[in-house]
Design a protein around this motif. Structure first.
Motif, PDB file in Angstrom:
ATOM      1  N   ALA A  78      -9.145   1.686  -0.899  1.00 32.92           N
ATOM      2  CA  ALA A  78      -8.081   2.039   0.294  1.00 32.92           C
ATOM      3  C   ALA A  78      -8.061   0.793   1.342  1.00 32.92           C
ATOM      4  CB  ALA A  78      -8.656   3.148   1.106  1.00 32.92           C
ATOM      5  N   TRP A 121       0.914  -1.251  -0.033  1.00 34.96           N
ATOM      6  CA  TRP A 121      -0.072  -0.108  -0.018  1.00 34.96           C
ATOM      7  C   TRP A 121       0.840   1.373  -0.077  1.00 34.96           C
ATOM      8  CZ3 TRP A 121      -4.895   0.359  -1.320  1.00 34.96           C
ATOM      9  CH2 TRP A 121      -5.676  -0.605  -1.424  1.00 34.96           C
ATOM     10  N   GLU A 155       1.944   6.573  -7.019  1.00 33.44           N
ATOM     11  CA  GLU A 155       0.870   7.359  -7.714  1.00 33.44           C
ATOM     12  C   GLU A 155       1.259   9.039  -7.377  1.00 33.44           C
ATOM     13  OE1 GLU A 155      -3.901   7.638  -7.144  1.00 33.44           O
ATOM     14  OE2 GLU A 155      -2.995   7.676  -5.375  1.00 33.44           O
ATOM     15  N   SER A 156       1.867   9.113  -6.261  1.00 35.18           N
ATOM     16  CA  SER A 156       2.389  10.442  -5.919  1.00 35.18           C
ATOM     17  C   SER A 156       3.530  11.236  -6.952  1.00 35.18           C
ATOM     18  CB  SER A 156       3.103  10.612  -4.543  1.00 35.18           C
ATOM     19  OG  SER A 156       3.567  11.961  -4.280  1.00 35.18           O
ATOM     20  N   GLN A 216      -1.854   0.301  -7.510  1.00 33.23           N
ATOM     21  CA  GLN A 216      -1.654  -0.836  -6.616  1.00 33.23           C
ATOM     22  C   GLN A 216      -1.246  -2.103  -7.353  1.00 33.23           C
ATOM     23  OE1 GLN A 216      -5.552  -1.744  -4.851  1.00 33.23           O
ATOM     24  NE2 GLN A 216      -6.099   0.200  -4.693  1.00 33.23           N
ATOM     25  N   ARG A 233     -10.356   3.155  -7.689  1.00 34.98           N
ATOM     26  CA  ARG A 233      -9.594   3.343  -6.348  1.00 34.98           C
ATOM     27  C   ARG A 233     -10.140   2.578  -5.126  1.00 34.98           C
ATOM     28  NH1 ARG A 233      -6.311   7.553  -7.425  1.00 34.98           N
ATOM     29  NH2 ARG A 233      -6.209   8.445  -5.283  1.00 34.98           N
ATOM     30  N   VAL A 262      -6.269   4.856  -3.313  1.00 36.22           N
ATOM     31  CA  VAL A 262      -5.168   4.688  -4.201  1.00 36.22           C
ATOM     32  C   VAL A 262      -5.829   4.229  -5.405  1.00 36.22           C
ATOM     33  CG1 VAL A 262      -2.697   4.087  -4.674  1.00 36.22           C
ATOM     34  CG2 VAL A 262      -3.368   4.595  -2.167  1.00 36.22           C
ATOM     35  N   ARG A 280       1.169   4.056  -3.100  1.00 37.86           N
ATOM     36  CA  ARG A 280       0.836   5.822  -2.912  1.00 37.86           C
ATOM     37  C   ARG A 280       2.119   6.233  -3.409  1.00 37.86           C
ATOM     38  NH1 ARG A 280      -3.290   6.347   0.317  1.00 37.86           N
ATOM     39  NH2 ARG A 280      -4.050   4.869   1.681  1.00 37.86           N
ATOM     40  N   ARG A 281       3.421   5.898  -3.155  1.00 40.23           N
ATOM     41  CA  ARG A 281       4.752   6.550  -3.325  1.00 40.23           C
ATOM     42  C   ARG A 281       4.581   6.330  -5.177  1.00 40.23           C
ATOM     43  NH1 ARG A 281       7.224   4.027   0.864  1.00 40.23           N
ATOM     44  NH2 ARG A 281       7.525   2.114  -0.351  1.00 40.23           N
ATOM     45  N   THR A 323      -7.670   5.797   5.544  1.00 37.64           N
ATOM     46  CA  THR A 323      -6.539   6.633   4.469  1.00 37.64           C
ATOM     47  C   THR A 323      -7.309   6.851   3.283  1.00 37.64           C
ATOM     48  OG1 THR A 323      -6.116   4.264   4.076  1.00 37.64           O
ATOM     49  CG2 THR A 323      -4.836   5.282   5.973  1.00 37.64           C
TER      50      THR A 323
END
Length: 363
Positions: A85, A14, A21-22, A98, A83, A93, A18-19, A90
């Motif tokens: 979570a 997870w 996607e960011s 993922q 998307r 994503v 997130r990294r 939280t």
């Protein structure tokens, strides 16, 4: 809903999703415009130019058609949309991020990481700034870019679904009817003789539907069902329980799910709206009674079971309860006992004042 045997993302996966996607979302305007210019240059190099203007539609369509996904990878293919979570605390994503995180840890094959997928993804055609840049700089209508982009991705997705073998993984909490997953990928995977319905495995848990009974939630969570119905069929705004029953009857399922489907569709067919499926409040058995001022019961008869209950002792007054607690605390200590006895005497003397407030409202 948590399904036994379903292997969801680990906390580390997870965090990695997130990294990814960011990093994907953190892009400058200059980088987006360079992506648009790469598309224009690729059109020129491939000869897709009409009257001096780049033929984006022709180039994207032919590129996707002429560069199908290679199935000889020996890896589980992963598909995804929407998307989700791990919990409600939280932010969600993107499912494709993922899948990319799990591609690193579980060796999955993701479309955006194939050679053709990387090139299409590199054009950033789902970013509105790129679409508007192509319109303002090269006169390409936004509708042309959007249609060409969608057609190219659909072509690549279909080739990947056709090239898949064995187990495939799906990253999607629910399937929406208008997505590429519903319209192209899942139907192609089901038709693929090297995959089929039994080899489609959802990684993401199915979200509980509050308007549906628990037994129906469990049935909808089966991978074979999720691969063929969409939230447009079972959502709170879907047509009706009977329409959902007809939809469930129309899909092909393995024999092990036939009896369960029959039970759930029978429940749905007996309901005219989803409100009919809500559990009804069960009232206590017996006739309701009320009492007159003398305490005599008025009504048709006694409450069933009332005679079997022993009469309860009247509640202790507040003063008596206080005294009892104080005296119990004093046991084993003569010094404390003397002080407690004195307090008890004070309570006795204030009986009249206490009785006035005993039945008053709480402040």
């Amino acid at each position: 809903m948590v399904s036994p045997g379903r292997r969801g993302l680990t906390p580390e996966e997870w965090a990695d999703a997130r990294r990814i996607e960011s990093s994907y979302d953190t892009v400058s305007v200059d980088e987006l415009e360079r992506a648009a210019e790469r598309l224009v240059q690729d059109c020129g190099r491939a000869g897709y130019v009409t009257h001096g203007d780049p033929d984006v539609a022709g180039y994207l369509n032919d590129y996707a058609t002429n560069n199908p996904v290679d199935g000889a990878t020996g890896r589980d293919f992963a598909f995804g949309t929407d998307r989700s979570a791990p919990d409600g605390s939280t932010p969600p994503v993107g499912s494709l991020f993922q899948a990319q995180a799990c591609a690193r840890t579980r060796n999955y094959q993701v479309l955006s990481e194939t050679s053709a997928g990387r090139r299409l993804d590199g054009y950033r055609l789902y970013d509105d700034h790129v679409v508007q840049y192509l319109r303002s700089e090269y006169g390409i209508p936004t509708t042309v870019t959007a249609r060409s982009r969608n057609r190219a991705w659909a072509e690549l997705s279909a080739s990947m679904a056709g090239a898949a073998e064995g187990r495939v993984r799906v990253f999607a909490p629910e399937v929406h009817a208008r997505t590429l997953l519903a319209q192209t990928e899942l139907p192609a995977l089901i038709r693929n003789p090297k995959v089929g319905l039994d080899n489609i495995a959802f990684v993401t848990e199915f979200p509980r539907q509050p308007h549906l009974p628990e037994s129906l939630n469990r049935f909808l969570a089966h991978d074979a069902v999720r691969a063929q119905v969409t939230m447009d069929d079972y959502g709170a705004r879907s047509p009706s329980p009977r329409a959902l029953a007809a939809r469930l009857d129309s899909i092909s399922l393995p024999p092990r799910l036939h009896a369960e489907r029959d039970r759930e569709t029978a429940i749905l067919r007996n309901a005219t709206s989803y409100a009919d499926l809500r559990p009804r409040t069960v009232r206590p058995t017996g006739t309701a009674v009320s009492t007159n001022h003398a305490g005599a019961a008025k009504g048709a008869g006694p409450v069933v079971g009332a005679a079997a209950r022993p009469a309860s002792a009247p509640p202790e007054s507040g003063r008596a309860a206080k005294r009892k607690r104080l005296l119990s605390l004093a046991k084993g200590s003569s010094t404390v006992a003397k002080g407690t006895a004195k307090l008890a005497k004070i309570i006795d003397e204030s009986e009249t004042d206490d009785s006035k407030d005993e039945d008053g409202p709480d402040v």
